[in-house]
Design a protein around this motif. Structure first.
Motif, short mmCIF file in Angstrom:
data_model
loop_
_atom_site.label_atom_id
_atom_site.label_comp_id
_atom_site.label_asym_id
_atom_site.label_seq_id
_atom_site.Cartn_x
_atom_site.Cartn_y
_atom_site.Cartn_z
N GLN A 1 -64.35 22.58 32.71
CA GLN A 1 -63.77 23.34 33.81
C GLN A 1 -64.71 23.46 35.00
O GLN A 1 -64.34 23.19 36.13
CB GLN A 1 -63.39 24.75 33.36
N ARG A 2 -65.93 23.90 34.74
CA ARG A 2 -66.84 24.25 35.83
C ARG A 2 -67.61 23.08 36.42
O ARG A 2 -67.90 23.07 37.59
CB ARG A 2 -67.84 25.31 35.36
N LEU A 3 -67.94 22.10 35.59
CA LEU A 3 -68.70 20.98 36.12
C LEU A 3 -67.84 19.78 36.47
O LEU A 3 -68.16 19.04 37.39
CB LEU A 3 -69.81 20.57 35.14
N TYR A 4 -66.75 19.60 35.76
CA TYR A 4 -65.86 18.50 36.07
C TYR A 4 -64.67 18.93 36.91
O TYR A 4 -63.91 18.10 37.40
CB TYR A 4 -65.34 17.84 34.78
N GLY A 5 -64.48 20.25 37.03
CA GLY A 5 -63.35 20.75 37.81
C GLY A 5 -62.02 20.48 37.16
O GLY A 5 -60.99 20.43 37.84
N GLN A 6 -61.97 20.30 35.85
CA GLN A 6 -60.72 20.01 35.15
C GLN A 6 -59.97 21.30 34.87
O GLN A 6 -60.54 22.28 34.42
CB GLN A 6 -61.00 19.28 33.84
N ASP A 7 -58.68 21.28 35.13
CA ASP A 7 -57.83 22.42 34.82
C ASP A 7 -57.38 22.26 33.37
O ASP A 7 -56.70 21.30 33.02
CB ASP A 7 -56.63 22.46 35.75
N LEU A 8 -57.75 23.19 32.55
CA LEU A 8 -57.45 23.10 31.12
C LEU A 8 -56.31 23.99 30.67
O LEU A 8 -56.03 24.15 29.51
CB LEU A 8 -58.70 23.41 30.29
N VAL A 25 -69.30 22.06 40.43
CA VAL A 25 -68.27 21.69 41.41
C VAL A 25 -66.98 22.46 41.19
O VAL A 25 -66.18 22.60 42.10
CB VAL A 25 -68.00 20.17 41.39
N GLY A 26 -66.77 22.99 39.98
CA GLY A 26 -65.56 23.76 39.66
C GLY A 26 -65.78 25.26 39.68
O GLY A 26 -64.92 26.02 39.26
N GLY A 27 -66.94 25.72 40.14
CA GLY A 27 -67.20 27.15 40.21
C GLY A 27 -68.43 27.58 39.43
O GLY A 27 -69.23 26.76 38.99
N LYS A 28 -68.52 28.89 39.25
CA LYS A 28 -69.66 29.48 38.55
C LYS A 28 -69.70 28.97 37.10
O LYS A 28 -68.70 29.00 36.40
CB LYS A 28 -69.51 31.00 38.57
N TYR A 29 -70.87 28.50 36.69
CA TYR A 29 -71.03 27.94 35.35
C TYR A 29 -72.05 28.77 34.58
O TYR A 29 -73.23 28.75 34.88
CB TYR A 29 -71.49 26.49 35.45
N GLU A 30 -71.55 29.52 33.61
CA GLU A 30 -72.41 30.33 32.75
C GLU A 30 -72.07 29.97 31.31
O GLU A 30 -70.98 30.28 30.84
CB GLU A 30 -72.20 31.82 33.01
N ASN A 31 -72.99 29.32 30.65
CA ASN A 31 -72.73 28.84 29.30
C ASN A 31 -73.88 29.25 28.39
O ASN A 31 -75.02 29.33 28.83
CB ASN A 31 -72.60 27.31 29.31
N ALA A 50 -78.50 13.09 31.87
CA ALA A 50 -79.11 14.25 32.52
C ALA A 50 -79.01 14.13 34.04
O ALA A 50 -78.74 15.11 34.74
CB ALA A 50 -80.57 14.40 32.08
N GLY A 51 -79.20 12.92 34.56
CA GLY A 51 -79.06 12.70 36.00
C GLY A 51 -77.63 12.94 36.46
O GLY A 51 -77.39 13.56 37.51
N TYR A 52 -76.68 12.47 35.67
CA TYR A 52 -75.27 12.69 36.00
C TYR A 52 -74.92 14.18 35.95
O TYR A 52 -74.27 14.71 36.85
CB TYR A 52 -74.38 11.90 35.04
N PHE A 53 -75.39 14.86 34.90
CA PHE A 53 -75.17 16.30 34.77
C PHE A 53 -75.70 17.02 36.00
O PHE A 53 -75.03 17.88 36.58
CB PHE A 53 -75.87 16.81 33.50
N GLY A 54 -76.89 16.66 36.44
CA GLY A 54 -77.49 17.27 37.62
C GLY A 54 -76.69 17.05 38.88
O GLY A 54 -76.64 17.91 39.77
N SER A 55 -76.01 15.91 38.96
CA SER A 55 -75.21 15.61 40.17
C SER A 55 -73.97 16.49 40.26
O SER A 55 -73.37 16.62 41.33
CB SER A 55 -74.81 14.13 40.19
N LEU A 56 -73.56 17.11 39.16
CA LEU A 56 -72.38 17.97 39.15
C LEU A 56 -72.71 19.42 39.50
O LEU A 56 -71.81 20.24 39.64
CB LEU A 56 -71.72 17.94 37.76
N LEU A 57 -73.99 19.71 39.64
CA LEU A 57 -74.43 21.07 39.94
C LEU A 57 -74.61 21.28 41.43
O LEU A 57 -74.98 20.36 42.16
CB LEU A 57 -75.76 21.36 39.23
N ILE A 58 -74.36 22.51 41.84
CA ILE A 58 -74.62 22.91 43.21
C ILE A 58 -75.83 23.84 43.14
O ILE A 58 -75.77 24.90 42.52
CB ILE A 58 -73.41 23.64 43.81
N GLY A 59 -76.95 23.41 43.72
CA GLY A 59 -78.16 24.23 43.65
C GLY A 59 -78.98 23.87 42.43
O GLY A 59 -78.86 22.80 41.84
N ASP A 60 -79.82 24.80 42.02
CA ASP A 60 -80.77 24.57 40.94
C ASP A 60 -80.17 24.84 39.57
O ASP A 60 -79.22 25.59 39.43
CB ASP A 60 -82.00 25.47 41.11
#
Length: 167
Positions: free
Chosen positions: A152-159, A118-124, A82-92
């Motif tokens: 894609q959005r949190l790891y910035g991986q191009d799939l 880090v890879g853009g807008k994340y809506e899941n 959960a801490g790692y997941f939070g580090s990949l987010l920008i903002g709340d």
């Protein structure tokens, strides 16, 4: 005199608040729902001790999917994740509760995550299955989501790979 006593007893019985008696299944459903929503809301608010108070000692968290992080976690591993997941987010973290389905000692919570990674807008969209033990504590939390979107959005991986044509 006997008729008067019977009449008084009859009046007392029918003048009381006649709430229907709840079945064991209804009580279990209400208890499961309350426990799960307390844990879910505490997790979303970052109230870790409140969340932990709803969990069994042998609690596990399962993240479904095909990513390297898609696996079963113990409580301590879950906190680290959960801490790692939070580090990949920008903002709340933005999560909106959408509903719950309860059956016995199992509940499925539906939610929408809306945040920036880090890879853009994340809506899941999330479906989170909670399973309780016989003591009414959460023994497993299993999270279903689009792991490709997460990558894609949190790891910035191009799939996107090469488009192949079939001949």
């Amino acid at each position: 005199m006997k008729n008067l006593l019977l009449l008084l007893l009859f009046l007392i019985l029918f003048s009381c608040d006649n709430k229907p008696i709840k079945s064991q299944k209804e009580i279990l459903t209400e208890t499961t729902k309350a426990t799960v929503l307390k844990a879910f809301n505490a997790q979303m608010a970052g109230e870790i001790e409140v969340m932990k108070s709803q969990l069994a000692e042998e609690f596990t968290f399962v993240l479904t999917g095909q990513l390297d992080i898609s696996k079963t976690y113990s409580w301590d591993e879950f906190l680290e994740f959960a801490g790692y997941f939070g580090s990949l987010l920008i903002g709340d973290v933005g999560v909106e509760y959408k509903g719950i389905i309860v059956e016995g000692k199992t509940a499925m919570v539906f939610a929408e995550g809306r945040m920036e990674g880090v890879g853009g807008k994340y809506e899941n969209d999330y479906a989170i299955k909670y399973t309780l033990n016989d003591n009414g504590k959460i023994v497993e939390q299993k999270e279903y989501l689009s792991d490709l979107l997460l990558a894609q959005r949190l790891y910035g991986q191009d799939l996107f790979g090469e488009k192949k044509t079939i001949e």
